[in-house]
Motif scaffolding. Sequence first.
Motif, PDB file in Angstrom:
ATOM      1  N   ARG A  85      -8.101   8.870  -6.717  1.00  0.00           N
ATOM      2  CA  ARG A  85      -6.843   9.433  -7.674  1.00  0.00           C
ATOM      3  C   ARG A  85      -5.619   9.562  -7.206  1.00  0.00           C
ATOM      4  O   ARG A  85      -4.573   9.434  -7.992  1.00  0.00           O
ATOM      5  CB  ARG A  85      -7.459  11.280  -7.646  1.00  0.00           C
ATOM      6  N   GLU A  86      -5.269   9.741  -6.012  1.00  0.00           N
ATOM      7  CA  GLU A  86      -4.023   9.572  -5.439  1.00  0.00           C
ATOM      8  C   GLU A  86      -3.311   8.004  -5.888  1.00  0.00           C
ATOM      9  O   GLU A  86      -2.179   8.157  -6.056  1.00  0.00           O
ATOM     10  CB  GLU A  86      -4.080   9.371  -3.844  1.00  0.00           C
ATOM     11  N   LYS A  87      -4.161   7.168  -5.773  1.00  0.00           N
ATOM     12  CA  LYS A  87      -3.619   5.729  -6.133  1.00  0.00           C
ATOM     13  C   LYS A  87      -3.263   5.891  -7.543  1.00  0.00           C
ATOM     14  O   LYS A  87      -2.067   5.488  -8.063  1.00  0.00           O
ATOM     15  CB  LYS A  87      -5.065   4.763  -5.859  1.00  0.00           C
ATOM     16  N   GLU A  88      -4.156   6.611  -8.392  1.00  0.00           N
ATOM     17  CA  GLU A  88      -3.841   6.702  -9.967  1.00  0.00           C
ATOM     18  C   GLU A  88      -2.674   7.402 -10.152  1.00  0.00           C
ATOM     19  O   GLU A  88      -1.651   6.970 -11.287  1.00  0.00           O
ATOM     20  CB  GLU A  88      -4.977   7.092 -10.755  1.00  0.00           C
ATOM     21  N   LEU A  89      -2.692   8.462  -9.548  1.00  0.00           N
ATOM     22  CA  LEU A  89      -1.318   9.330  -9.782  1.00  0.00           C
ATOM     23  C   LEU A  89       0.041   8.647  -9.286  1.00  0.00           C
ATOM     24  O   LEU A  89       1.205   8.721 -10.038  1.00  0.00           O
ATOM     25  CB  LEU A  89      -1.312  10.523  -9.037  1.00  0.00           C
ATOM     26  N   LEU A  90       0.078   7.843  -8.437  1.00  0.00           N
ATOM     27  CA  LEU A  90       1.105   7.083  -7.895  1.00  0.00           C
ATOM     28  C   LEU A  90       1.481   6.167  -8.922  1.00  0.00           C
ATOM     29  O   LEU A  90       2.918   5.955  -9.074  1.00  0.00           O
ATOM     30  CB  LEU A  90       0.984   6.658  -6.518  1.00  0.00           C
ATOM     31  N   ILE A  91       0.303   5.348  -9.218  1.00  0.00           N
ATOM     32  CA  ILE A  91       0.950   4.246 -10.230  1.00  0.00           C
ATOM     33  C   ILE A  91       1.474   4.949 -11.566  1.00  0.00           C
ATOM     34  O   ILE A  91       2.206   4.305 -12.290  1.00  0.00           O
ATOM     35  CB  ILE A  91      -0.516   3.365 -10.535  1.00  0.00           C
ATOM     36  N   LYS A  92       0.637   6.025 -11.936  1.00  0.00           N
ATOM     37  CA  LYS A  92       1.205   6.564 -13.227  1.00  0.00           C
ATOM     38  C   LYS A  92       2.423   7.085 -13.047  1.00  0.00           C
ATOM     39  O   LYS A  92       3.460   7.221 -13.921  1.00  0.00           O
ATOM     40  CB  LYS A  92       0.193   7.684 -13.517  1.00  0.00           C
ATOM     41  N   ALA A  93       3.139   7.620 -11.882  1.00  0.00           N
ATOM     42  CA  ALA A  93       4.175   8.207 -11.809  1.00  0.00           C
ATOM     43  C   ALA A  93       5.435   7.173 -11.485  1.00  0.00           C
ATOM     44  O   ALA A  93       6.256   7.163 -11.846  1.00  0.00           O
ATOM     45  CB  ALA A  93       4.267   9.213 -10.509  1.00  0.00           C
ATOM     46  N   ASP A  94       5.125   6.173 -10.538  1.00  0.00           N
ATOM     47  CA  ASP A  94       6.031   5.040 -10.357  1.00  0.00           C
ATOM     48  C   ASP A  94       5.713   3.705 -10.487  1.00  0.00           C
ATOM     49  O   ASP A  94       6.423   2.872 -10.053  1.00  0.00           O
ATOM     50  CB  ASP A  94       6.348   5.202  -8.677  1.00  0.00           C
ATOM     51  N   GLY A  95       4.441   3.434 -10.813  1.00  0.00           N
ATOM     52  CA  GLY A  95       4.093   1.989 -11.389  1.00  0.00           C
ATOM     53  C   GLY A  95       3.340   1.349 -10.350  1.00  0.00           C
ATOM     54  O   GLY A  95       3.411   1.900  -9.201  1.00  0.00           O
TER      55      GLY A  95
ATOM     56  N   LYS B 155       3.844  -1.532  -8.868  1.00  0.00           N
ATOM     57  CA  LYS B 155       4.781  -1.831  -7.815  1.00  0.00           C
ATOM     58  C   LYS B 155       4.820  -0.996  -6.666  1.00  0.00           C
ATOM     59  O   LYS B 155       4.755  -1.520  -5.445  1.00  0.00           O
ATOM     60  CB  LYS B 155       6.314  -2.415  -8.233  1.00  0.00           C
ATOM     61  N   ALA B 156       5.038   0.258  -7.071  1.00  0.00           N
ATOM     62  CA  ALA B 156       5.230   1.340  -5.762  1.00  0.00           C
ATOM     63  C   ALA B 156       3.891   1.569  -5.074  1.00  0.00           C
ATOM     64  O   ALA B 156       3.928   1.536  -3.852  1.00  0.00           O
ATOM     65  CB  ALA B 156       5.598   2.846  -6.798  1.00  0.00           C
ATOM     66  N   TRP B 157       2.848   1.300  -5.745  1.00  0.00           N
ATOM     67  CA  TRP B 157       1.389   1.079  -5.144  1.00  0.00           C
ATOM     68  C   TRP B 157       1.416   0.170  -4.169  1.00  0.00           C
ATOM     69  O   TRP B 157       1.002   0.161  -2.938  1.00  0.00           O
ATOM     70  CB  TRP B 157       0.294   1.298  -5.709  1.00  0.00           C
ATOM     71  N   MET B 158       1.743  -0.940  -4.565  1.00  0.00           N
ATOM     72  CA  MET B 158       1.575  -2.174  -3.756  1.00  0.00           C
ATOM     73  C   MET B 158       2.514  -2.236  -2.593  1.00  0.00           C
ATOM     74  O   MET B 158       2.328  -2.622  -1.244  1.00  0.00           O
ATOM     75  CB  MET B 158       1.947  -3.350  -4.728  1.00  0.00           C
ATOM     76  N   LEU B 159       3.876  -1.466  -2.889  1.00  0.00           N
ATOM     77  CA  LEU B 159       4.855  -1.604  -1.800  1.00  0.00           C
ATOM     78  C   LEU B 159       4.145  -0.519  -0.760  1.00  0.00           C
ATOM     79  O   LEU B 159       4.536  -0.772   0.285  1.00  0.00           O
ATOM     80  CB  LEU B 159       6.028  -0.722  -2.449  1.00  0.00           C
ATOM     81  N   LYS B 160       3.555   0.515  -1.032  1.00  0.00           N
ATOM     82  CA  LYS B 160       3.163   1.463  -0.253  1.00  0.00           C
ATOM     83  C   LYS B 160       2.099   0.541   0.708  1.00  0.00           C
ATOM     84  O   LYS B 160       2.071   1.060   1.947  1.00  0.00           O
ATOM     85  CB  LYS B 160       2.304   2.768  -0.917  1.00  0.00           C
ATOM     86  N   ILE B 161       1.086   0.046   0.066  1.00  0.00           N
ATOM     87  CA  ILE B 161      -0.100  -0.781   0.881  1.00  0.00           C
ATOM     88  C   ILE B 161       0.662  -1.659   1.955  1.00  0.00           C
ATOM     89  O   ILE B 161       0.259  -2.065   2.967  1.00  0.00           O
ATOM     90  CB  ILE B 161      -0.916  -1.319  -0.136  1.00  0.00           C
ATOM     91  N   GLY B 162       1.762  -2.383   1.183  1.00  0.00           N
ATOM     92  CA  GLY B 162       2.284  -3.334   1.787  1.00  0.00           C
ATOM     93  C   GLY B 162       2.971  -3.080   3.356  1.00  0.00           C
ATOM     94  O   GLY B 162       2.950  -3.536   4.230  1.00  0.00           O
ATOM     95  N   LYS B 163       3.670  -1.956   3.371  1.00  0.00           N
ATOM     96  CA  LYS B 163       4.232  -1.301   4.281  1.00  0.00           C
ATOM     97  C   LYS B 163       3.436  -0.761   5.294  1.00  0.00           C
ATOM     98  O   LYS B 163       3.420  -1.166   6.503  1.00  0.00           O
ATOM     99  CB  LYS B 163       5.043  -0.082   3.916  1.00  0.00           C
TER     100      LYS B 163
END
Length: 201
Positions: free
Chosen positions: A87-97, A99-107
């Motif tokens: 759900r946290e993943k879905e909410l982040l993607i919904k809010a910021d796209g 790319k934002a999720w992939m950036l978080k994972i990458g960091k």
Amino acid sequence: MTVTVEEKTRTNSKFKLVGPKEIGYNVKQVDVFLDRARAYFLNSNTADTPITSHDVRTASFEPARGGYNAQAVDAAMDRIEDEFVLREKELLIKADGEKAWMLKIGKTAAVLRGRLHRPDGERFRRPARRNAQSYSIEDVDLLCHELLTYIEDNGELSVDVVRRAVFSPAKGPAGYEESQVDAFLDRVVELMASIDTPADK
């Protein structure tokens, strides 16, 4: 302190209970946490304090005679954590796209790789006190090799292997400092749960 489960509770339990003289998890604490987590998950707009996947992952319960079977509760907590991560993943993607999720994972992955690439025997601190409990350096380094393969070469490794990792005990500087290893593995589980979410399995 170890408490004893009341007979009334034994007939209305959510999980399998251990024998009356065996040690399990405190029933009331488990029930309260799971009820709170479920209520928040079903209604995240509640005024109650937010619950995150990290809260689920780090939750702990006191021992109790005749309490809940620890393995059953741990397995349930793992499933709940996975649901919160998704759900946290879905909410982040919904809010910021995406790319934002992939950036978080990458960091997160970059931080973990930095430590994993350290030489064997040098990945974590050694306890300053000679009699302090510590983890076997060889055992921890072995898991680190598996983690590096998982992160960089798409190696096969279940998040549950990391969740249930057990290391031989050591004393003081002969081993790695337990708290630092535990904190690192907490981040690893966060990353792996984020990548291997239920939707991807």
